[in-house]
Design an enzyme around this catalytic site. Structure first.
Site, PDB file in Angstrom:
ATOM      1  N   SER A 170       0.840  -1.199   0.000  1.00 21.70           N
ATOM      2  CA  SER A 170       0.000   0.000   0.000  1.00 21.70           C
ATOM      3  C   SER A 170       0.874   1.248   0.000  1.00 21.70           C
ATOM      4  CB  SER A 170      -0.896  -0.003   1.247  1.00 21.70           C
ATOM      5  OG  SER A 170      -1.488   1.261   1.452  1.00 21.70           O
TER       6      SER A 170
ATOM      7  N   TYR B  39      -1.331  -0.032   9.932  1.00 20.22           N
ATOM      8  CA  TYR B  39      -1.511  -0.715   8.644  1.00 20.22           C
ATOM      9  C   TYR B  39      -0.297  -0.507   7.750  1.00 20.22           C
ATOM     10  CZ  TYR B  39      -3.521  -1.635   3.998  1.00 20.22           C
ATOM     11  OH  TYR B  39      -3.758  -2.101   2.726  1.00 20.22           O
TER      12      TYR B  39
ATOM     13  N   LYS C  45       2.410  -3.389   6.407  1.00 17.41           N
ATOM     14  CA  LYS C  45       2.703  -3.598   4.988  1.00 17.41           C
ATOM     15  C   LYS C  45       4.189  -3.390   4.690  1.00 17.41           C
ATOM     16  CE  LYS C  45      -1.223  -4.766   3.077  1.00 17.41           C
ATOM     17  NZ  LYS C  45      -1.360  -6.065   2.381  1.00 17.41           N
TER      18      LYS C  45
END
Length: 322
Positions: A123, A147, A151
């Site tokens: 991402s 998050y 990632k």
């Protein structure tokens, strides 16, 4: 060619499965088996030209991962993840799925000693903080959310496991995918589809940010096309860093709405209600948008030509009948 899509029940996984089932080949070989797995049984692909199976898999559970990844799997698409806002709210679950789940898949591949191709969706949330604009291929990762951190760690694992020869990995930092079909999810970026999708479906939508908010976008159709191209890249072309930005384009919220109006007329825009939401703004304001994906462009991946195309693709591919 035996292909496994982990996260095959999601929007991107379903579209990727349909594209591969229609295409019938990958990496110069005929697809003989295509399996979609997710935490719940994915929707089947009707009238597929190749054998398609579905199954359940919990990537947080090593035994479940071992049960779905056999020695005969040639290509693994690792798409499954807990999305941004949910990962921020539930710290433990975010790390269980986004970090340990990724590690479980890579460890299973290492144990099999078959070095499958692993296509990992990362991402643009891996960028942030005090990194100067523009973001280039070699800008360092500095995520500002759990998050993004999960990632970023997954990317480093993929590159290291590839260096050791356990997998042939390639990772792509996805732009925000819009216009996504279906219902809103718990991603902080969810409104970047819902403010278009719902009005195009004749429903009201809420925009939690200002109209001059800039972001980096790609359509679902172009995303899955790039994931297919990404699987077919030669390992030598990827270099020492197996992860890169996927191409996208920068638009403001106002430009998205203007594109929708250009394609579908003025009525949908009238269904958008502006309602500032500080928590969403806090998360998305830490994301970067001035990205220059030179490596992936040189390797043949591409972005949409205009956001009008994104809107047209939704109308052609995904808007509910009637």
């Amino acid at each position: 060619m035996n292909i496994l899509i982990i996260g095959g029940g999601g929007v991107v996984g379903q579209k990727l499965g349909r594209l591969l089932a229609t295409r019938g080949h990958l990496r110069g070989r005929e697809i003989t088996r295509l399996t979609l797995v997710d935490i719940v049984d994915p929707a089947p692909i009707p009238d597929a030209a190749v054998p398609v199976e579905t199954a359940t898999c919990n990537i947080a559970d090593p035994a479940s991962v071992a049960g779905c990844i056999g020695a005969d799997v040639d290509v693994i698409y690792l798409l499954a993840a807990i999305v941004s806002a949910q990962a921020e709210e539930d710290f433990d679950q975010g790390y269980a799925i986004n970090l340990m789940g990724t590690l479980n898949v890579l460890e299973r591949a290492r144990a099999l000693k078959t070095s499958p191709v692993v296509v990992f969706t990362s991402s643009i949330a891996v960028y942030g903080g005090e990194v100067p604009d523009p973001i280039l291929d070699h800008s360092f990762l500095n995520p500002q959310t759990s998050y993004g951190t999960q990632k970023a760690i997954g990317e480093m694992l993929l590159t290291d496991y590839s260096r050791k020869g356990y997998v042939d990995g390639r990772g792509f930092r996805l732009p925000t995918i819009s216009v996504r079909p279906g219902k809103a999810n718990r991603a902080a970026s969810s409104f970047m589809s819902s403010i278009l999708r719902e009005p195009l479906n004749g429903q009201e939508a809420v925009c939690p940010v200002d109209e001059d908010f800039l972001h980096y976008y790609l359509s679902p159709r172009k995303c899955v096309e790039n994931l297919v191209k990404g699987a077919e890249l030669d390992a030598e072309a990827l270099g020492q860093n197996r992860c890169m930005m996927m191409p996208g384009r920068i638009w403001s919220i106002r430009q998205l709405i203007d594109a929708m109006t250009a394609v579908a007329g003025p009525q949908p825009a009238g269904l958008i209600r502006w309602d500032s939401q500080p928590e969403i703004k806090r998360i998305v304001s830490g994301w970067r948008y001035d990205l220059r994906p030179e490596k992936s462009l040189k390797l043949g991946l591409s972005a949409d030509d205009s956001f009008e195309d994104n809107v047209r693709y939704y109308l052609e591919d995904d808007r509910p009948a009637g």
